[in-house]
Design a protein around this motif. Structure first.
Motif, PDB file in Angstrom:
ATOM      1  N   LYS A  11      -2.886  50.509   7.888  1.00 36.27           N
ATOM      2  CA  LYS A  11      -4.201  50.887   8.377  1.00 36.27           C
ATOM      3  C   LYS A  11      -4.589  52.257   7.829  1.00 36.27           C
ATOM      4  O   LYS A  11      -3.817  53.210   7.931  1.00 36.27           O
ATOM      5  CB  LYS A  11      -4.215  50.905   9.908  1.00 36.27           C
TER       6      LYS A  11
ATOM      7  N   THR B 255     -14.509  54.132   8.465  1.00 32.59           N
ATOM      8  CA  THR B 255     -13.946  52.979   9.131  1.00 32.59           C
ATOM      9  C   THR B 255     -12.435  53.093   9.189  1.00 32.59           C
ATOM     10  O   THR B 255     -11.838  53.965   8.542  1.00 32.59           O
ATOM     11  CB  THR B 255     -14.330  51.683   8.377  1.00 32.59           C
ATOM     12  N   VAL B 256     -11.818  52.234   9.973  1.00 28.04           N
ATOM     13  CA  VAL B 256     -10.374  52.004   9.905  1.00 28.04           C
ATOM     14  C   VAL B 256     -10.190  50.609   9.351  1.00 28.04           C
ATOM     15  O   VAL B 256     -10.751  49.644   9.899  1.00 28.04           O
ATOM     16  CB  VAL B 256      -9.708  52.127  11.291  1.00 28.04           C
TER      17      VAL B 256
ATOM     18  N   LEU C 231      -2.786  55.769   8.264  1.00 27.97           N
ATOM     19  CA  LEU C 231      -2.540  55.944   9.692  1.00 27.97           C
ATOM     20  C   LEU C 231      -1.234  55.325  10.138  1.00 27.97           C
ATOM     21  O   LEU C 231      -0.449  55.935  10.871  1.00 27.97           O
ATOM     22  CB  LEU C 231      -3.685  55.319  10.499  1.00 27.97           C
ATOM     23  N   SER C 232      -0.991  54.088   9.715  1.00 29.13           N
ATOM     24  CA  SER C 232       0.225  53.401  10.161  1.00 29.13           C
ATOM     25  C   SER C 232       0.425  52.154   9.316  1.00 29.13           C
ATOM     26  O   SER C 232      -0.468  51.738   8.585  1.00 29.13           O
ATOM     27  CB  SER C 232       0.125  53.014  11.643  1.00 29.13           C
ATOM     28  N   ALA C 233       1.620  51.577   9.456  1.00 28.10           N
ATOM     29  CA  ALA C 233       1.923  50.337   8.743  1.00 28.10           C
ATOM     30  C   ALA C 233       1.118  49.201   9.343  1.00 28.10           C
ATOM     31  O   ALA C 233       0.585  49.327  10.449  1.00 28.10           O
ATOM     32  CB  ALA C 233       3.399  50.036   8.833  1.00 28.10           C
TER      33      ALA C 233
ATOM     34  N   LYS D 255       0.454  50.228  14.710  1.00 30.04           N
ATOM     35  CA  LYS D 255      -0.016  50.779  15.981  1.00 30.04           C
ATOM     36  C   LYS D 255      -1.097  49.879  16.564  1.00 30.04           C
ATOM     37  O   LYS D 255      -1.757  49.120  15.851  1.00 30.04           O
ATOM     38  CB  LYS D 255      -0.595  52.181  15.761  1.00 30.04           C
TER      39      LYS D 255
ATOM     40  N   PHE E  36      -8.801  56.832  18.022  1.00 23.64           N
ATOM     41  CA  PHE E  36      -9.975  56.961  17.162  1.00 23.64           C
ATOM     42  C   PHE E  36     -10.810  55.702  17.357  1.00 23.64           C
ATOM     43  O   PHE E  36     -10.311  54.584  17.191  1.00 23.64           O
ATOM     44  CB  PHE E  36      -9.557  57.106  15.701  1.00 23.64           C
TER      45      PHE E  36
ATOM     46  N   TYR F  42     -14.404  49.308  15.822  1.00 25.51           N
ATOM     47  CA  TYR F  42     -12.985  49.446  15.516  1.00 25.51           C
ATOM     48  C   TYR F  42     -12.361  50.566  16.340  1.00 25.51           C
ATOM     49  O   TYR F  42     -13.049  51.475  16.823  1.00 25.51           O
ATOM     50  CB  TYR F  42     -12.776  49.718  14.018  1.00 25.51           C
TER      51      TYR F  42
ATOM     52  N   HIS G  86      -8.250  52.676  16.797  1.00 26.84           N
ATOM     53  CA  HIS G  86      -6.865  52.798  16.340  1.00 26.84           C
ATOM     54  C   HIS G  86      -6.167  53.870  17.156  1.00 26.84           C
ATOM     55  O   HIS G  86      -6.686  54.981  17.303  1.00 26.84           O
ATOM     56  CB  HIS G  86      -6.836  53.153  14.856  1.00 26.84           C
TER      57      HIS G  86
ATOM     58  N   LEU H 133      -3.809  56.848  17.920  1.00 27.32           N
ATOM     59  CA  LEU H 133      -3.356  57.949  17.065  1.00 27.32           C
ATOM     60  C   LEU H 133      -2.023  58.528  17.535  1.00 27.32           C
ATOM     61  O   LEU H 133      -1.098  58.654  16.764  1.00 27.32           O
ATOM     62  CB  LEU H 133      -4.422  59.052  17.030  1.00 27.32           C
TER      63      LEU H 133
END
Lengths: 179, 173
Positions: free
Chosen positions: A88, A137-138, A177-179, B37, B89, B165, B167, B169
């Motif tokens: 991500k 965006t993510v 951000l992360s896997a 995550k 986020f 969206y 996420h 953190l």
């Protein structure tokens, strides 16, 4: 800062209960943590103005690098997901339009992946000169995905319009951000 | 819980040997930091009518890690899963058709149907087709949910390319 790839410490050594682990085993732990504290990230930006004629549909030239931790290659204007860092990403882009006088027109700022596929876009219409357009965006990205920034226009978009080069825009950035 | 204090497995004194389980625990915690995550990315329901305080539905997921969203039940919500309280986020980008009338247009991120945590207001360009974005970082508890609310004085509807969206953190603030 070098990009660190995760290594399973047990692939270095698997100490038995009560046994003594070699220094390389702990070094691997420490190295793995560096991949968290020094995440892959990149920001590229434009250093020259670019014309955008009516109905233009083209990538923005982003030939300068603000910062880069393992995400750009020799491919100009592109951010590429490196090995071991699929996952991500927080992605951001912006641009400001010059000589875009008010009229009946549209502009779309597009963050693209692997050519023309659009990850996210920001669409405006009938705005005026010095309009700033931005999107973020993510997104989930795979290794080797290539991210670019493009502008498409429609309607009676002024033929002498440019993307203005000032401060930090136009620019495109990405942060793992992360896997 | 994703993080486990290695010293809860054993707390080796200086000069003594740490057991393998201690290192394995460190590795597991590292892999939590690096691993997937909680979070999701949703795309729009095209053609949803928008009047005053419309809560938008989101019926398509690009991805959903740890069950933050359901395409059918309460599909307006991104909900914090158990174990994923902390700093998030959150963002949305809403594209709407033109109204032909210049009225203020507001997009809001609302927690638990009561608290507005971010909003973006457009006035001068609100009669045309446009896209409106709103993003923030906010502390959320497990079970908290976030929705996208639209306030608009003239009938419009959602267009393509709208996104919502979130996420996770980190856990501590």
């Amino acid at each position: 800062m070098p990009v660190v790839t995760y290594v399973d410490p047990d692939s270095i050594h698997t100490p038995s209960s009560g046994g003594i682990a070699p220094a390389s085993w702990f070094t691997t732990h420490e190295s793995n943590f560096r991949s968290i504290t020094g995440r892959v990230a990149c920001k590229i930006y434009a250093s020259t103005t670019q014309d955008f004629n009516p109905s233009a549909n083209s990538n923005i030239t982003l030939g300068s690098v603000d910062f880069n931790n393992g995400m750009t290659t020799s491919t100009a204007n592109t951010i590429i997901v490196p090995t071991s860092y699929g996952g991500k990403y927080l992605i951001n882009a912006n641009a400001r339009l010059l000589n875009a006088e008010a009229g009946t027109w549209t502009v779309t700022l597009e963050i693209r992946v692997n050519g023309t596929a659009v990850l996210v876009e920001q669409f405006i219409s009938n705005s005026g000169n010095y309009t700033t357009i931005a999107c973020s965006t993510v997104q989930s990205l795979a290794v080797a995905d290539a991210i670019t920034l493009a502008i498409t226009t429609g309607g009676s978009f002024p033929s002498d319009s440019d993307t203005e080069v000032t401060g930090s825009y136009p620019s495109l950035s990405a942060f793992w951000l992360s896997a | 819980m994703p993080f486990s204090d290695p010293n809860s497995a054993q707390n080796p004194a200086t000069g003594l040997v740490a057991p393998h389980g201690w290192g394995t625990n460190v590795d597991a915690s590292f892999n939590f930091l690096r691993g997937a995550k909680a979070g999701c990315h949703l795309t729009s329901v095209v053609g949803t009518a928008i009047t005053t305080d419309t809560v938008l539905p989101w019926a398509t997921e690009l991805y959903d890690v740890n069950g933050c969203h359901d395409n059918v039940t309460n599909n307006s919500r991104i909900t914090v899963p158990s174990g994923w309280a902390g700093l998030w986020f959150i963002g949305a980008s809403i594209r709407c058709t033109q109204s032909g009338t210049s009225t203020p247009f507001t997009i809001k991120l609302v927690v638990n149907a009561t608290t507005t945590i971010c909003q973006s207001v457009s006035v001068g360009v609100s009669l045309f087709e446009n896209q409106h974005a709103c993003e923030t970082i906010y502390v959320l508890a497990a079970g908290d949910y976030v929705e996208t609310w639209i306030t608009n004085g003239t009938a419009r509807s959602t267009a393509v390319a709208s996104r919502f969206y979130a996420h996770w953190l980190h856990s501590g603030v």
